[in-house]
Every structure is written in C-alpha cells, then in structure tokens.
Write an enzyme that holds these catalytic residues in place. Structure first.
Site, PDB file in Angstrom:
ATOM      1  N   HIS A  46      -2.352   6.544   3.322  1.00  0.00           N
ATOM      2  CA  HIS A  46      -1.342   5.867   4.143  1.00  0.00           C
ATOM      3  C   HIS A  46      -0.080   6.697   4.334  1.00  0.00           C
ATOM      4  O   HIS A  46       1.041   6.172   4.317  1.00  0.00           O
ATOM      5  CB  HIS A  46      -0.990   4.503   3.534  1.00  0.00           C
ATOM      6  CG  HIS A  46      -0.611   3.475   4.557  1.00  0.00           C
ATOM      7  ND1 HIS A  46      -0.867   2.134   4.391  1.00  0.00           N
ATOM      8  CD2 HIS A  46      -0.003   3.590   5.757  1.00  0.00           C
ATOM      9  CE1 HIS A  46      -0.430   1.471   5.438  1.00  0.00           C
ATOM     10  NE2 HIS A  46       0.102   2.328   6.273  1.00  0.00           N
ATOM     11  N   CYS A  80       0.798  -1.231   0.000  1.00  0.00           N
ATOM     12  CA  CYS A  80       0.000   0.000   0.000  1.00  0.00           C
ATOM     13  C   CYS A  80       0.830   1.279   0.000  1.00  0.00           C
ATOM     14  O   CYS A  80       0.773   2.071  -0.937  1.00  0.00           O
ATOM     15  CB  CYS A  80      -0.936   0.008   1.213  1.00  0.00           C
ATOM     16  SG  CYS A  80      -2.164  -1.316   1.205  1.00  0.00           S
TER      17      CYS A  80
END
Length: 507
Positions: A102, A52
């Site tokens: 993120h 991610c």
C-alpha cells in the site's frame, strides 16, 4: 556474510491474533500451527495504527505514523524515510517484496531492490479522507455490502492477487537458491487475505461447519457506547443497513475460510523454502497489519483500538537459533525494524539515520522478556481529531480531544466491557496516562497537520486527474528475452544453471 540469517516475512492483511489456534482461535491453519510449535510466539503484539497503510509504514520504518506523516490510506510514504529494507540492503542483503504494501506516492520501492508484483490498491491520493466533511461518507471506503453479500464464490479480485503473490514468492526462492548472488536475503510476502470482502472459494468455506462458527461474544448493547464507535458505524454504513444473524454468521465463516486460504498459501511458500534448502539459514516471521472486529461490539473491520482490531499475531521461527517459547512482553510492529537490524548485523546505532520508536526483540527471542509498551495513533476515517492509545501493564488508555477518555484493565476485563475512566478507584492511573499523553503529543498541532495534509492531497489528486494521467502504480518488469531457453546463451549452461539441486559430477 557468513552466519548472517536470511529473513522471510509472511504478512497477512486484517488477520486478528484471536483467529489462530496458536492464540486459542478456531481457524484451521495446520501450516501456521506447525510453524508456531517451533517458534517464539508473542502473545501481546499490537499494530500501531489499525489501518492498512499507516500500520505498514510504521512496520517498515519503526516510526509512529505522526512522525512520518502516515495519516491514512492515501498518505504518501516519504522516500527519505529509511525502512528495514534500506538498512538491510546497506548491510549487504538482497531485498524483495511480493504482494501488498500500500505504498502511496511515486516511490514504489522504499528500499526493496525488487518488487515481484504490483499492489492491489491504488498508489495515488484518491482515498484521502476529509475530516472537514465528516458527514459525507467516502464512496471508496468499506461498506456493509461485504457482510451482506458474504459467502462462497469461485473467484475474486483478492484471490487473483494472492495467487500471484504466492507463485512469485515461490519462484523467487528457487531463483535465489540457483543464483550466483550469495548475499543473504530478506523476502517479504504480503497477502491481502483475510481482508474483506468476506468471500472465499467453496473448498475453504466447506472446511467449517455452521456449528463451528460462534456468534460474536459482545453485542453493541453489552458494552459502553462511545462516540468513535458511533462514527465508525456511520463511515461503514452500519447505520443504514443492519446485518441479520445469518449474514453475520456467513461473514465470520467466510473470514475463517480466508484464514485457511492464507495458511495454505503460506504453506506453499514454506515448502519452497525447504525445497530450496534455504530453511536452515532463514528466520521466518509471521505477522499482520491489523485485526478485524468481525461483529464484536457490533463493529466490523478495524479503525479502532479495541483488542480484535489492533492485537495481531507475531510468530518468529528460527530452528537452532531461538528456542520455542511464548513471550508475554508487550510488543508492536515498531519493533520489527530494530530486531531485523540487530539480527542482520547492521552497523551503527539503531537511531543514527532516523528516529526509531521501537526496540529490538532479540532479548525476548533469547528468552528474556522485558515489560514493554505499545503506543498507537489513529488519524484516518471515522476520526474527527487524533485518536491515541497507550498500552502498558494491565491497562489500555485511549484518548481523543473530541471524545471522553477510555481506560480498560485488560487483566480483569479482557473484553473491554468496563470503561474505568470515571471510576474513582482508577483516578490516579487515569491522571498519569493523561499527563503522559500531553507530554508525548501536541494533539492540537497534530490535528492541524492532518487537516493541512488532507487539503494538499485533495488538491493534488484533483489536479493530476485533469488532462493526461500518469499513474504511480508499480509496474513489475519481466524481460521475456532473458527467460527459459534463448539463443544468446549456451543451452547446456542454461539447463545446468536452472536445475536445482545442480547435477553431480558425471551426471
């Protein structure tokens, strides 16, 4: 500003290209299907790191993970690294982010003028892997529970998050349409589905019948074994519990249900784009950060360079600007920044402020394919040394100093069943890739850089958890004193400004 397009970027987490009907998949995605029919669809788009945070940081910066220290899901994204949000904002755009990106570290904006939601994942260094203690499985990482417990549900953490992302994005589009700020916009809408855990509300589960969900095409015994795959099994706990056929089926059914949920949420945002009369001037991009193995080769999640984990969708729709077509060019997330910058009219050479590892896809959007290439790096969990990938022409080459080489001919072997690294007929191709790898990377030096970063972050995280803890997690600001009807504003003016379209003369 006249003539410059808006950008709406719709991002899904862990969405494999092969799941979508636009790429021959079986997911039920009517909104994305309709968008793809009028779009440029890139058949061979890849992430540059199948995890991610590193993938997203490369997507934002146009730079490879090793260049910016984006090693893993707890790596700090340096505030001094320019992103496409910086470039577009400097060029006169308003930039906004709704949903997951993120970001790790104290900078939680990275060029975005506004964030509409917090993030779903922590922004500190707590998820830092440890290559020096590989045998110790991280307690915070993927486990096979996502597969073992797959099925329908009423509510999950991820549904709470994505519902908020959709609501905030829809509201933002209407706010832009009603605003006196006439700058073009770039709005990134980033959802956390269809990322595991594989649990979806009943109505999405019920969109698929048992017979519609095929089993994985390849089992562990049908493909060559490799050390990295064995390490992946250890990291996710697959060597501790093996799912039954029924559990594999349920996880895959829930995944496709989650893809349908994503499609529905993206449809809500696209409807808002049309209802706000912003669609004619907006280029829409649909993409993902990486894919999902979904049981193929006996593996789950991502963290490797096999096709299900690293091949992703890229759909770019701009009615009246680019003719619908399919592009066979090899492209990657690194190419998004230079593409947006060229389309948005950014000044100066693309690499003047920072290195750019991608290239503009404007030629492909205008119908002229270049062969292209994809460069990948993986520097996180399940690795014990850097893992790099070169995808060019018909070949994919995967190399790590800790493992035997892998070479696949994707034209004759799209499922990557045959490792050609020891095939004398491909000795020349293998030698060429090895020489290029040695030129591109100093892997021993990169290895030491990763280890040093991990040690620093483990120390910093442990220290900051002592005494008073000040989190870096983003706090969305919402000033209720400026919402709806308030006595410091004229009521008629407030109502008129909030109405869209505005009332006509004499109304």
């Amino acid at each position: 500003m006249a003539g410059r397009p808006n950008f709406l970027i719709l991002m899904a987490d862990q969405l494999a290209a092969s799941a979508l009907p636009a790429y021959g998949g079986l997911a039920k995605t009517p909104h994305l299907d309709a968008l793809a029919r009028g779009a440029v669809v890139f058949d061979s788009c890849y992430c540059n790191s199948p995890l991610c945070a590193p993938s997203r940081f490369s997507f934002l910066s146009g730079q490879l993970p090793s260049r910016i220290g984006a090693y893993d899901n707890a790596a700090e994204f340096p505030a001094a690294v320019p992103t496409f949000a910086h470039y577009l904002r400097q060029a006169g755009y308003q930039t906004a982010l709704s949903g997951k990106m993120h970001f790790c570290g104290p900078d939680q904006l990275h060029g975005f003028e506004e964030r509409l939601t917090t993030d779903i994942y922590p922004s500190d260094f707590g998820w830092t892997p440890d290559w020096e203690r590989f045998e110790e499985r991280p307690a915070w990482y993927h486990t096979m529970d996502s597969v073992m417990q797959a099925g329908p549900c009423v509510r999950t953490n991820q549904i709470d998050f994505d519902d908020e992302v959709t609501y905030a994005s829809r509201q933002k589009l209407f706010d832009i349409a009603r605003s006196r700020d006439h700058r073009p916009f770039c709005l990134v809408v980033s959802m956390t589905h269809p990322h595991d855990p594989y649990a979806v509300p009943q109505r999405y589960w019920d969109r698929y019948r048992d017979g519609e969900i095929p089993a994985p095409r390849l089992g562990r015994a049908e493909v060559p074994d490799d050390p990295h795959s064995r390490r992946l099994c250890h990291v996710i706990g697959l060597d501790l519990q093996t799912p039954t056929d029924a559990q594999v089926h349920a996880a895959r059914r829930a995944y496709f249900g989650a893809v349908s949920y994503v499609d529905e949420q993206m449809g809500v945002v696209l409807d808002a784009l049309r209802d706000s009369a912003l669609d004619r001037d907006t280029i829409v991009l649909v993409l993902a950060d990486h894919g999902d193995m979904l049981g193929e080769r006996g593996l789950w999640y991502k963290m490797n360079f096999f096709e299900p984990a690293c091949r992703i969708p890229l759909v770019i729709a701009a009615p009246g600007r680019f003719a619908p077509r399919r592009s066979a060019a090899l492209v990657s997330l690194l190419d998004v920044l230079p593409t947006l910058r060229e389309l948005g009219g950014g000044e100066g050479a693309a690499g003047e402020a920072a290195p750019i590892d991608g290239r503009s896809l404007v030629p492909e959007l205008n119908g002229r394919d270049a062969p292209g290439e994809v460069i990948g790096e993986y520097l996180a969990e399940a690795a014990i040394a850097p893992l790099v990938m070169i995808r060019r022409g018909r070949y994919k080459f995967i190399h790590s100093p800790a493992d035997p080489d892998q070479l696949y001919d994707l034209e004759s072997d799209p499922d990557e069943r045959r490792n050609l690294a020891n095939d004398p007929a491909h000795e020349s191709a293998l030698a060429s890739f090895r020489a290029e790898t040695a030129r591109r990377w100093s892997l021993p030096e990169l290895h030491q850089q990763v280890l040093a970063s991990q040690r620093r972050r483990h120390l910093v995280y442990a220290a900051l958890r002592q005494g008073h803890y000040t989190p870096w997690d983003f706090q969305p600001r919402r000033d209720a004193a400026r919402l709806y009807v308030r006595n410091d504003q004229e009521l008629n003016d407030t109502e008129a400004m909030a109405r869209f379209p505005p009332p006509g003369p004499g109304s």
